[in-house]
Design a protein around this motif. Structure first.
Motif, PDB file in Angstrom:
ATOM      1  N   ALA A 129       0.939  54.280  77.761  1.00  0.00           N
ATOM      2  CA  ALA A 129       0.777  55.698  76.961  1.00  0.00           C
ATOM      3  C   ALA A 129       2.287  56.200  77.396  1.00  0.00           C
ATOM      4  CB  ALA A 129       0.147  56.753  77.737  1.00  0.00           C
ATOM      5  N   ILE A 130       2.930  56.719  76.141  1.00  0.00           N
ATOM      6  CA  ILE A 130       4.262  57.528  76.292  1.00  0.00           C
ATOM      7  C   ILE A 130       4.126  58.876  76.555  1.00  0.00           C
ATOM      8  CG2 ILE A 130       6.147  58.007  74.986  1.00  0.00           C
ATOM      9  CD1 ILE A 130       5.907  55.486  73.186  1.00  0.00           C
ATOM     10  N   ASN A 131       4.880  59.472  77.344  1.00  0.00           N
ATOM     11  CA  ASN A 131       4.481  60.791  77.760  1.00  0.00           C
ATOM     12  C   ASN A 131       5.781  61.539  77.546  1.00  0.00           C
ATOM     13  OD1 ASN A 131       3.658  62.946  79.210  1.00  0.00           O
ATOM     14  ND2 ASN A 131       4.576  62.454  81.210  1.00  0.00           N
ATOM     15  N   LYS A 132       5.667  62.839  77.719  1.00  0.00           N
ATOM     16  CA  LYS A 132       6.729  63.820  77.524  1.00  0.00           C
ATOM     17  C   LYS A 132       7.033  63.661  76.078  1.00  0.00           C
ATOM     18  CE  LYS A 132       8.577  63.461  82.269  1.00  0.00           C
ATOM     19  NZ  LYS A 132       9.699  63.410  83.085  1.00  0.00           N
ATOM     20  N   LYS A 156      -0.389  50.758  67.484  1.00  0.00           N
ATOM     21  CA  LYS A 156      -1.362  51.592  67.489  1.00  0.00           C
ATOM     22  C   LYS A 156      -2.130  51.550  68.880  1.00  0.00           C
ATOM     23  CE  LYS A 156      -4.637  48.654  64.976  1.00  0.00           C
ATOM     24  NZ  LYS A 156      -4.266  47.287  65.175  1.00  0.00           N
ATOM     25  N   GLU A 157      -1.641  50.411  69.611  1.00  0.00           N
ATOM     26  CA  GLU A 157      -2.238  50.722  71.016  1.00  0.00           C
ATOM     27  C   GLU A 157      -1.866  51.264  71.840  1.00  0.00           C
ATOM     28  OE1 GLU A 157      -4.312  46.508  72.217  1.00  0.00           O
ATOM     29  OE2 GLU A 157      -2.731  45.966  70.627  1.00  0.00           O
ATOM     30  N   ILE A 158      -0.704  51.950  71.710  1.00  0.00           N
ATOM     31  CA  ILE A 158       0.023  53.005  72.646  1.00  0.00           C
ATOM     32  C   ILE A 158      -0.300  54.013  72.165  1.00  0.00           C
ATOM     33  CG2 ILE A 158       2.376  53.443  73.397  1.00  0.00           C
ATOM     34  CD1 ILE A 158       3.133  50.909  72.027  1.00  0.00           C
ATOM     35  N   TYR A 159      -0.773  55.118  73.493  1.00  0.00           N
ATOM     36  CA  TYR A 159      -1.079  56.410  73.232  1.00  0.00           C
ATOM     37  C   TYR A 159       0.314  57.209  73.330  1.00  0.00           C
ATOM     38  CZ  TYR A 159      -5.747  54.787  72.779  1.00  0.00           C
ATOM     39  OH  TYR A 159      -7.141  54.405  72.566  1.00  0.00           O
ATOM     40  N   LYS A 160       0.221  58.498  72.799  1.00  0.00           N
ATOM     41  CA  LYS A 160       1.357  59.531  72.672  1.00  0.00           C
ATOM     42  C   LYS A 160       1.036  60.747  73.540  1.00  0.00           C
ATOM     43  CE  LYS A 160       3.080  56.867  69.312  1.00  0.00           C
ATOM     44  NZ  LYS A 160       1.940  56.272  68.719  1.00  0.00           N
ATOM     45  N   GLU A 167      -0.965  67.704  74.880  1.00  0.00           N
ATOM     46  CA  GLU A 167      -1.294  67.092  73.447  1.00  0.00           C
ATOM     47  C   GLU A 167      -1.496  65.704  73.833  1.00  0.00           C
ATOM     48  OE1 GLU A 167       2.491  67.552  70.983  1.00  0.00           O
ATOM     49  OE2 GLU A 167       1.542  66.085  69.515  1.00  0.00           O
ATOM     50  N   GLY A 168      -2.639  65.324  73.148  1.00  0.00           N
ATOM     51  CA  GLY A 168      -2.908  64.009  73.395  1.00  0.00           C
ATOM     52  C   GLY A 168      -3.759  63.259  74.465  1.00  0.00           C
ATOM     53  N   VAL A 169      -3.916  64.292  75.265  1.00  0.00           N
ATOM     54  CA  VAL A 169      -4.307  64.023  76.708  1.00  0.00           C
ATOM     55  C   VAL A 169      -5.830  63.766  76.585  1.00  0.00           C
ATOM     56  CG1 VAL A 169      -4.794  64.594  78.947  1.00  0.00           C
ATOM     57  CG2 VAL A 169      -2.548  65.245  77.780  1.00  0.00           C
TER      58      VAL A 169
END
Ligand code: GDP
Ligand code: MG
Length: 624
Positions: A129-132, A156-160, A167-169
């Motif tokens: 997952a990419i944060n910030k 598409k397997e990477i969450y943001k 957001e997105g959590v």
């Protein structure tokens, strides 16, 4: 039905693990809103002051999905600094999956890679997952490419997410439920619980943090630590909220704690397996159980033991490999037993700390400690002082050297003062590491400038998306002290590094010693590479001149190596006006006093010992 998911959050330091854990705690309503604060799981004072996670922290949450199913989520927040990677590896053995978090403004850094490899080796399900993403300088696409390269997955397997705005959590939490397998549960098997951490409680003794692999455990049962062969009565079991909350039973697949009541911290080793006796009432057939020699009683006791025969111990953990060593001594008003006790209790909670007893004349009796790095050393020192209230002195940290003496005998030495005499030494070997520096392309030049000053050998370059990985081999002593700070400032904070032990290699190393008024000061000796001998000698004598208090006579400060004076300074005598109280002319009386002063100084000088005070010693350590 138990809908359990056990997972950890892993990342490089400051990428937002603890903040993401906050959002998860909120989503599941685990913490009362009034009690909530930032980085809630950083529970030690030291963690809050420094803004870093030092200890892993497990917590259980109950999450109600939109379809109204209930899930038990056991989350372990982990530290991101390389010095605490032993905490990470232990956490990973207790879970089935991990969220790999990457800061959108920093991209992949050394511990992102290190922790990813650890999780992969454990066979865990990894959710990147990419944060910030809320930050204006977030470079989402670039970081996506890096992660795709590292993990070999599609975009598409990477969450943001933004752990800050939330957001997105929730989507990420849902991915945890969908992608991470629930643990294989088997309550019928005999108990096997993996001890992945422990704390010492003054009233209740050792409390072990466990992952129940097979079976179940309840308060009142008889537990058995398989490696240390220690029985104990299970005083209580429970879960982490993150504070300890008592429960009736812990079953397979769960993460929780067991209060062992044991008062000797050394009995409980991390990685050990806890099992237990089956409920079993020995049949004494009328014999008196107190009569241990009675045949019937012996037979019955044997049966009791047989209930744990045939249970296989869990694999446990690799021993930590210390990188730096230092000795620790109690200050004069402290007792060696208190220190020993404190170290044993701390070791229970920080198994990456390695210690053995030693003896050192100048500072009295103490311990030799091994650490994973300098931050680790610093934290250990602070924890000894704060949590265990012992006043301690640490010697200058150093790597370990292998000194080959005549007849090919090899001696492990980390303190220069323990080096054998020069004519005894055949050669000195020092530890070398494989060093990986990850940096954006535009700082490659800056990194290369550090190469020569620190005896690095360049090996290869690798690419990760838009990042460059420079691979070197390096003497550990060169990069362990303040190399990281230099790297950070040379690259505006963008580069990061990791290293692993390679081998011991011969080095052109020299013992640099310090003489104060002609006397050797053992505690100041150090091992330096010949190339830096002069520079180091100059630095030492100048430092000493600035911190040593003046005496009634001039003191020569000399740096000596191989019987040669390399650098020298003189600390001038303290000028004391011994005649100040005399008025007027009587010159002879003044002369008498001056003469007396001179004789006094001479006597002092003959007695001549300059004792390096603890304070001066510490001042020098601080300047290092
Ligand atoms: P850890 O070392 O991985 O546990 O990182 P922390 O959770 O302690 O966070 C490090 C810093 O990043 C803190 O100052 C957080 O407030 C900040 N931070 C974490 N997540 C986000 C985010 O999504 N957006 C922004 N803007 N800041 C964040
Ligand atoms: Mg943290």
């Amino acid at each position: 039905m138990k809908n359990i998911r056990n997972f950890a959050i892993i990342a490089h330091i400051d990428h937002g693990k603890s903040t993401l854990a906050d959002r998860f705690l909120e989503l599941s309503g685990a913490i009362d809103k009034r009690k909530m604060k930032d980085q809630f799981l950083d529970r030690m004072d030291l963690e809050r002051e420094r803004g870093i996670t030092i200890k892993m922290q497990p917590v259980r949450m109950i999450y109600h999905s939109r379809t109204n199913s209930e899930y038990i989520l056991n989350l372990i927040d982990t530290p991101g600094h390389v010095d605490f990677s032993y905490e990470v590896s232990r956490s990973l053995a207790a879970v089935e999956g991990a969220i790999l978090l990457v800061d959108a403004t920093q991209g992949i850094q050394a511990q992102t890679m290190g922790n990813y490899q650890l999780a992969k080796k454990q066979g865990l399900t990894i959710i990147p997952a990419i944060n910030k993403i809320d930050l204006p300088n977030a470079q989402i696409e670039e970081v996506e490419k890096q992660i795709m390269d590292l993990c070999g997955i599609s975009q598409k397997e990477i969450y943001k997410v933004s752990a800050k705005t939330g957001e997105g959590v929730e989507e990420l939490l849902w991915a945890v439920i969908e992608k991470i397998p629930s643990p294989i549960e088997d309550d019928k098997k005999p108990l096997r619980a993996l001890v992945f951490d422990s704390i010492y409680d003054n009233h209740r003794g050792v409390i072990s943090y466990v992952r129940i692999v097979d079976g179940e455990v309840r308060g009142g049962e008889t537990g058995f630590l398989m490696a240390s062969e220690t029985f104990f009565k299970v005083a209580e079991v429970g879960i982490f909220r993150p504070w300890l909350e008592k429960k009736e039973v812990l079953s397979s697949g769960e993460i929780g704690y067991i209060v062992t009541g044991l008062k000797e911290p050394v009995k409980v080793r991390v990685g050990d397996t806890i099992t237990k006796f089956k409920k079993f009432s020995p049949s004494y057939r009328g014999a008196n159980p107190k009569n241990k020699n009675d045949k019937t009683v012996k037979e019955a006791e044997k049966n009791r033991h047989s209930s744990i025969v045939g249970i296989e111990r869990l694999p446990g953990y690799k021993e930590p490999e210390p990188m730096v060593f230092a000795s620790v001594y109690p200050t004069s008003n402290e007792n060696i037993e208190t220190l020993k006790n404190a170290i044993q209790k701390l070791k229970l909670n920080d198994p990456s700390l390695v210690y053995k007893t030693e003896f050192f004349s100048a500072l009295g009796q103490g311990f030799c400690l091994g650490f994973l790095g300098l931050l680790h050393l610093e934290i250990v020192k602070e924890r000894l002082e704060r949590e265990y209230k012992v006043d301690v002195i640490f010697t200058t940290p150093s790597v370990n050297y292998k000194v080959v003496i005549k007849n090919d005998l090899v001696k492990d030495v980390f303190r220069a003062s323990d080096f054998p005499a020069r004519d005894q030494i055949e050669k000195i070997l020092e530890p070398w590491v494989r060093l990986e520096i990850i940096t954006p392309l535009n700082f490659v030049g800056a990194v290369m400038q550090l190469k020569d000053r620190h005896r690095l050998n360049y090996l290869t370059t690798q690419y990760l998306g838009t990042l460059i990985i420079l691979v070197f081999e390096a003497p550990l002593s060169e990069i362990i002290i303040n190399f990281y700070d230099k790297l950070k400032s040379a690259t505006e904070g963008y580069a990061s590094m990791s290293y692993e032990f390679l081998e011991y290699r011969e080095g052109d190393l020299v013992k640099l010693e310090i003489l104060l008024a002609g006397d050797k000061e053992e505690s100041l000796a150090k091992i330096v590479h010949r190339r830096f001998l002069e520079e180091e000698a100059r630095k030492m004598v100048e430092k000493l001149k600035s911190v040593l208090p003046r005496e009634n006579f001039a003191v020569a400060i000399q740096a000596v190596a191989e019987n040669r004076i390399i650098a020298r300074e003189t600390l001038p005598a303290l000028k004391k006006d011994v005649t100040g109280y005399l008025y007027g002319g009587d010159r002879t009386r003044k002369m008498k006093l001056w003469k007396k002063q001179k004789e006094g100084k001479k006597r002092l000088k003959e007695r001549g010992k300059i004792r390096l005070s603890t304070k001066a010693y510490l001042d020098i350590l601080k300047m290092e």
